[in-house]
Design a protein around this motif. Structure first.
Motif, PDB file in Angstrom:
ATOM      1  N   ILE A 124      -4.447   0.314  -5.982  1.00  0.00           N
ATOM      2  CA  ILE A 124      -4.828   0.374  -4.847  1.00  0.00           C
ATOM      3  C   ILE A 124      -5.281  -0.862  -4.178  1.00  0.00           C
ATOM      4  CG2 ILE A 124      -5.570   1.949  -2.781  1.00  0.00           C
ATOM      5  CD1 ILE A 124      -5.214   4.166  -4.848  1.00  0.00           C
ATOM      6  N   ASP A 175      -8.828  -2.416   0.597  1.00  0.00           N
ATOM      7  CA  ASP A 175      -9.070  -2.057   2.106  1.00  0.00           C
ATOM      8  C   ASP A 175      -8.474  -0.647   2.449  1.00  0.00           C
ATOM      9  OD1 ASP A 175      -6.542  -3.642   1.462  1.00  0.00           O
ATOM     10  OD2 ASP A 175      -6.331  -3.674   3.893  1.00  0.00           O
ATOM     11  N   LYS A 176      -7.259  -0.415   1.558  1.00  0.00           N
ATOM     12  CA  LYS A 176      -6.800   0.809   1.706  1.00  0.00           C
ATOM     13  C   LYS A 176      -7.418   1.820   1.092  1.00  0.00           C
ATOM     14  CE  LYS A 176      -3.049  -0.339   4.244  1.00  0.00           C
ATOM     15  NZ  LYS A 176      -3.112   0.094   5.610  1.00  0.00           N
ATOM     16  N   GLN A 206      -9.899   3.124   3.303  1.00  0.00           N
ATOM     17  CA  GLN A 206      -9.165   3.999   4.449  1.00  0.00           C
ATOM     18  C   GLN A 206      -8.887   5.243   3.849  1.00  0.00           C
ATOM     19  OE1 GLN A 206      -5.702   1.730   5.967  1.00  0.00           O
ATOM     20  NE2 GLN A 206      -7.196  -0.030   6.639  1.00  0.00           N
ATOM     21  N   PHE A 217      -0.551   5.220   7.462  1.00  0.00           N
ATOM     22  CA  PHE A 217      -1.360   4.140   6.829  1.00  0.00           C
ATOM     23  C   PHE A 217      -0.598   2.875   7.038  1.00  0.00           C
ATOM     24  CE2 PHE A 217      -3.643   7.614   5.292  1.00  0.00           C
ATOM     25  CZ  PHE A 217      -5.003   7.351   5.667  1.00  0.00           C
ATOM     26  N   ILE A 262       1.968   1.618   5.487  1.00  0.00           N
ATOM     27  CA  ILE A 262       2.674   0.956   4.028  1.00  0.00           C
ATOM     28  C   ILE A 262       3.989   1.752   3.485  1.00  0.00           C
ATOM     29  CG2 ILE A 262       0.173   0.816   2.925  1.00  0.00           C
ATOM     30  CD1 ILE A 262       0.458   3.552   1.590  1.00  0.00           C
TER      31      ILE A 262
END
Length: 114
Positions: free
Chosen positions: A39, A42-43, A46, A22, A24
């Motif tokens: 969090i 957008d993540k 996902q 991802f 990150i």
């Protein structure tokens, strides 16, 4: 508390691999998993898509869905067994509409199933 760590571990993914997937940092992932930081939306979307759960469930706002997949499979098997019993033989076709209705019941009728 969010469910990111539990869902990641359920998939058998190490932090390093998940972070790479991802894009990150491991530190960011650790902070999200520990609840130190929230969090990013957008993540969260996902991750929820990846784990096939709602964002609300991922973030800990919705009730526990444990056993969801197993329960789904059991229900489909029960439909098949009932259909076999009624038809009087072992192999029977389960209409797609019945399978979809069971799936929709378990995922809350989310769009994109049909």
């Amino acid at each position: 508390m969010n469910r990111l760590k539990a869902l990641r571990k359920e998939k058998g993914l190490k932090q390093r691999k998940f972070a790479e997937m991802f894009s990150i940092s491991i530190r960011t992932l650790q902070n999200w998993e520990s609840g130190k930081n929230n969090i990013k939306s957008d993540k969260a979307k996902q991750f929820a898509d990846y784990f096939c759960v709602s964002v609300g469930y991922l973030l800990g706002y919705e009730p526990d869905q444990s056993g969801g997949f197993e329960t789904l499979l059991e229900e489909i098997k029960e439909i098949r067994q009932y259909a076999c019993m009624v038809a009087g033989f072992n192999q029977v076709f389960i209409p797609e509409s019945e399978v979809i209705s069971v799936i929709e019941k378990h995922i809350g009728g989310q769009d994109g199933i049909r």
